[in-house]
Design a protein around this motif. Structure first.
Motif, PDB file in Angstrom:
ATOM      1  N   UNK A  92       0.820  -1.213   0.000  1.00 40.31           N
ATOM      2  CA  UNK A  92       0.000   0.000   0.000  1.00 40.31           C
ATOM      3  C   UNK A  92       0.856   1.265   0.000  1.00 40.31           C
ATOM      4  N   UNK A  93       2.183   1.116   0.087  1.00 41.23           N
ATOM      5  CA  UNK A  93       3.054   2.272   0.245  1.00 41.23           C
ATOM      6  C   UNK A  93       3.675   2.702  -1.085  1.00 41.23           C
ATOM      7  N   UNK A  94       3.830   4.010  -1.242  1.00 41.36           N
ATOM      8  CA  UNK A  94       4.521   4.586  -2.382  1.00 41.36           C
ATOM      9  C   UNK A  94       5.720   5.381  -1.882  1.00 41.36           C
ATOM     10  N   UNK A  95       6.799   5.366  -2.644  1.00 43.15           N
ATOM     11  CA  UNK A  95       7.987   6.099  -2.226  1.00 43.15           C
ATOM     12  C   UNK A  95       8.847   6.396  -3.444  1.00 43.15           C
ATOM     13  N   UNK A  96       9.788   7.324  -3.275  1.00 45.30           N
ATOM     14  CA  UNK A  96      10.739   7.657  -4.328  1.00 45.30           C
ATOM     15  C   UNK A  96      12.017   8.158  -3.672  1.00 45.30           C
ATOM     16  N   UNK A  97      13.049   8.199  -4.452  1.00 43.73           N
ATOM     17  CA  UNK A  97      14.322   8.712  -3.955  1.00 43.73           C
ATOM     18  C   UNK A  97      14.169  10.177  -3.549  1.00 43.73           C
ATOM     19  N   UNK A  98      14.910  10.590  -2.509  1.00 41.95           N
ATOM     20  CA  UNK A  98      14.789  11.948  -1.977  1.00 41.95           C
ATOM     21  C   UNK A  98      15.477  12.985  -2.829  1.00 41.95           C
ATOM     22  N   UNK A  99      15.024  13.118  -4.070  1.00 44.38           N
ATOM     23  CA  UNK A  99      15.638  14.035  -5.022  1.00 44.38           C
ATOM     24  C   UNK A  99      15.137  15.455  -4.768  1.00 44.38           C
TER      25      UNK A  99
END
Length: 349
Positions: free
Chosen positions: A93-100
């Protein structure tokens, strides 16, 4: 009697708690706890910061040396990293991305002072130019969608260094707070065929009771549904969606008004902690944000956000904006006689 007030742009209510009504004299003077450590932002300490990105400096002086009057450097402890790609990923259920993103510090003066109120208007103009120049440069990076410029003054407002400075964080997505304003302004335009903030400016100028100041290109007022005591907004009278569109005369007027309003606040409550946030339209997006109207919000930190605010999203403001605006209007500014610094027109990257 207390009053619920709805923000005319976003779907947010505040409680103007007149039963708790507080005037400037009801707020305690904030203790001034000056740092005793050597300051990395002072002139002569350039090697203690990451290499400068840009600086407005005297001709013949070199990068990362004395001779500057406004300097921008990467944050030594950045919240985001300029390297990589912001690919959206999912795990259950989680979404994430690199801390750009980009995280920069705008050093607003060579002087070791806590705020803009003691700077010359010319110096504040240079700060505003720095904000604009970095905004125009960073938007060339197509990964970035929003450029948030902000200033923290005082430990209560989140400042870790006393030396006057502001910051910039560029993100690969549009913040929810700005999205809410975009949505609200679009809905208002669809209903009325006009800009919400343009109509607010017209009403505040007509009624006058929440008006703090005005000049050729800007109006400053305490918002009808102010979240914080002595919250004020500085808004261009000309409809502009993008802060990057600001012109030379506007820079002059914005600098004069910003310094004046902050000066009034610091004369009213010594060492007042505050945040300044610049809300502007997103960059590198396909949607048309022509209905948006950029503005500066000055947010004093005189009350504590507690359980009710965290649980509901409603703010309790014990100082009605009408009282706040009147108090700020009545403060007379006095400055020691000093010669404005002769700053070079040319800016060196």
């Amino acid at each position: 009697m207390s009053e619920w007030r709805k923000d005319p742009i976003v779907d947010r209510w505040v409680v103007i708690a007149t039963e708790r009504s507080k005037r400037p004299s009801n707020y305690k003077e904030i203790r001034d706890e000056k740092s005793s450590n050597e300051c990395p932002l002072c002139e002569g300490h350039e090697k203690e910061t990451p290499p400068e990105i840009i600086a407005y400096r005297e001709q013949g002086t070199g990068r990362d040396t004395p001779g500057w009057w406004m300097r921008v450097v990467p944050n030594k402890f950045p919240a985001v990293d300029i390297e990589g790609q912001p690919y959206l990923q999912e795990r259950g259920v989680y979404q994430f991305m690199r801390g750009v993103g980009a995280h920069e510090v705008i050093v607003e003066s060579t002087k070791h002072e806590p705020g803009l109120d003691t700077q010359s208007v010319k110096q504040v103009e240079e700060v505003v130019w720095g904000w604009r120049d970095r905004s125009l440069d960073l938007r060339k990076d197509q990964r970035l969608k929003y450029i948030q410029i902000f200033k923290n003054t005082g430990p209560t407002a989140g400042a870790s260094l006393e030396h006057t400075h502001s910051q910039l964080i560029a993100t690969p997505q549009i913040p929810s707070e700005v999205n809410a304003e975009i949505t609200g302004m679009n809905e208002y335009h669809n209903r009325h065929g006009r800009c919400a903030l343009c109509d607010i400016i017209a009403q505040e100028l007509r009624e006058g009771e929440r008006l703090v100041a005005e000049n050729r290109h800007f109006v400053c007022f305490a918002p009808f549904a102010s979240r914080f005591p002595f919250e004020t907004w500085i808004v261009p009278t000309e409809h502009q969606s993008d802060f990057g569109q600001i012109r030379a005369q506007q820079v002059q007027d914005l600098a004069a008004m910003l310094r004046s309003v902050v000066r009034k606040m610091t004369l009213m409550i010594k060492n007042i902690p505050y945040n300044i946030v610049l809300h502007t339209s997103p960059v590198n997006v396909q949607d048309d944000h022509g209905n948006y109207h950029w503005h500066l919000e000055i947010l004093p930190r005189l009350t504590t956000i507690a359980g009710f605010e965290l649980g509901t999203g409603y703010y309790i403001n014990p100082t009605p904006p009408e009282i706040a605006a009147q108090a700020l209007r009545e403060i007379q500014e006095f400055y020691p006689l000093q010669k404005e610094s002769e700053l070079e027109v040319a800016r060196y990257v």
